[in-house]
Enzyme design. Structure first.
Site, PDB file in Angstrom:
ATOM      1  N   ASP A   1      -4.149  -0.538   9.306  1.00  0.00           N
ATOM      2  CA  ASP A   1      -4.141  -0.786   7.850  1.00  0.00           C
ATOM      3  C   ASP A   1      -4.768  -1.734   7.230  1.00  0.00           C
ATOM      4  OD1 ASP A   1      -2.532   1.966   7.102  1.00  0.00           O
ATOM      5  OD2 ASP A   1      -0.872   0.745   7.711  1.00  0.00           O
TER       6      ASP A   1
ATOM      7  N   PRO B   1       9.738  -4.507   1.333  1.00  0.00           N
ATOM      8  CA  PRO B   1      10.554  -4.250   2.201  1.00  0.00           C
ATOM      9  C   PRO B   1       9.946  -4.253   3.761  1.00  0.00           C
ATOM     10  CG  PRO B   1      10.934  -2.899   0.113  1.00  0.00           C
ATOM     11  CD  PRO B   1       9.536  -3.368   0.032  1.00  0.00           C
TER      12      PRO B   1
ATOM     13  N   LYS C   1       0.921  -1.208  -0.064  1.00  0.00           N
ATOM     14  CA  LYS C   1      -0.056   0.071   0.122  1.00  0.00           C
ATOM     15  C   LYS C   1       0.977   1.076   0.061  1.00  0.00           C
ATOM     16  CE  LYS C   1      -0.037   2.156   3.187  1.00  0.00           C
ATOM     17  NZ  LYS C   1      -0.102   2.744   4.750  1.00  0.00           N
TER      18      LYS C   1
ATOM     19  N   SER D   1       0.831  -5.713   7.837  1.00  0.00           N
ATOM     20  CA  SER D   1      -0.598  -5.752   7.571  1.00  0.00           C
ATOM     21  C   SER D   1      -1.268  -6.416   6.479  1.00  0.00           C
ATOM     22  CB  SER D   1      -1.098  -4.109   7.513  1.00  0.00           C
ATOM     23  OG  SER D   1      -0.547  -3.313   8.768  1.00  0.00           O
TER      24      SER D   1
ATOM     25  N   GLY E   1       3.668  -3.730   4.678  1.00  0.00           N
ATOM     26  CA  GLY E   1       4.000  -5.368   4.455  1.00  0.00           C
ATOM     27  C   GLY E   1       3.246  -6.032   5.659  1.00  0.00           C
TER      28      GLY E   1
END
Length: 302
Positions: A135, A93, A11, A102, A100
């Site tokens: 998130d 990353p 995201k 979430s 990442g």
């Protein structure tokens, strides 16, 4: 043994404004969120107990991993006491402002809905995800969305299709999300701030699908906290612009930054300018309209 394999999308924030502090001590936010096609692969298999494995050394294998928390929340909600083996192949990353952890948790929720044949709706999965992290509700659905509250109150926006961008992150740098928000709260936050006019301007630009209109309206309040403390992130942001990006910004609490491009060829040209820098992770990405994509669901007697 049944196996479910999913792609969990990263995201980016096109907009992040911190309005104040809520009674529950979370921050009141206005964000415009967008899924991109940089994704982890999450594989789920039935197992006697829950365990998680990932080749990335910074990804925990205990309940501090949001993926494990997702299992626990579903077990509590459904009364199911089965375990699951979770294998995470990281491409996003770690600790980079790209959600990442979430999105991996969102993939576990969506995958267990299939693996355990729960029949939960997407809205129910989002509600469960909100118990774990702010998130996660967006990561369940993905696409293009306006997020308010602490990030869990979502309104879909016109799909921002086929927009190319370059994601860049210094490989050895992580920024604590909690530190970034606390620093902003301490140094910059004033009570009763109203949303700036640029929020509606960005929403109009997103609806137009014109990247050149979106680029100058990118905004992230957390840059005020992070960039002075991490000048290398500020330098990377400026390097994207000097390499030809239409606009560049830090995503979330960073330290990943992204630069918008006119098309794939433009994104690849920007990426090529930065490619010689040591210790830099670079990705040419495209916007997409899904957060979690099912790659495979299969059963085996093995």
């Amino acid at each position: 043994m049944k196996t479910v394999r999913l792609r969990a999308a990263a995201k980016i924030n096109l907009y992040l404004e911190i309005l104040g502090v809520r009674p529950d001590n979370f921050h009141e936010l206005v964000m415009v969120l967008q899924s991109v096609d940089l994704a982890d692969t999450v594989t789920l298999r039935a197992a006697p107990t829950t365990r998680v494995s990932c080749s990335h050394p910074l990804v925990p294998n205990d309940r501090t991993n949001l993926a494990v928390r997702a299992v626990e929340v579903l077990q509590k909600h459904t009364g199911i006491d089965e375990g699951v083996e979770i294998v995470i192949e990281k491409r996003i990353p770690v600790a980079s402002g790209l959600a990442g952890g979430s999105t991996d948790a969102a993939a576990v929720l969506a995958g267990l809905n299939v693996l355990w044949d729960l029949g939960l709706t997407q809205r129910q999965l989002q509600s469960l995800g909100a118990q774990i992290g702010s998130d996660i509700p967006f990561c369940v659905t993905g696409g293009t969305a306006l997020a308010m509250g602490r990030g869990e109150v979502l309104s879909p926006l016109p799909a921002l299709k086929g927009v190319y961008l370059v994601l860049a992150k210094l490989a050895d740098l992580q920024v604590s999300t909690a530190w970034a928000y606390q620093t902003y709260r301490r140094e910059y936050l004033s009570e009763g701030t109203a949303p700036r006019a640029r929020t509606s301007a960005l929403l109009s630009a997103v609806a137009s699908q014109e990247v050149a209109r979106i680029a100058p309206l990118l905004h992230n309040d957390l840059e005020r906290a992070v960039l002075p403390a991490y000048p290398q992130v500020s330098a990377l942001r400026e390097h994207l612009v000097s390499a030809g990006a239409l606009g560049a910004m830090m995503s979330g609490s960073g330290p990943a930054v992204f630069g918008l491009a006119r098309d794939r060829a433009h994104a690849e040209a920007v990426c090529a300018v930065l490619a010689g820098e040591p210790g830099l992770e670079l990705f040419v990405c495209k916007t997409q309209q899904a957060g979690i994509l099912m790659e495979e669901s299969e059963s085996s007697d093995l």
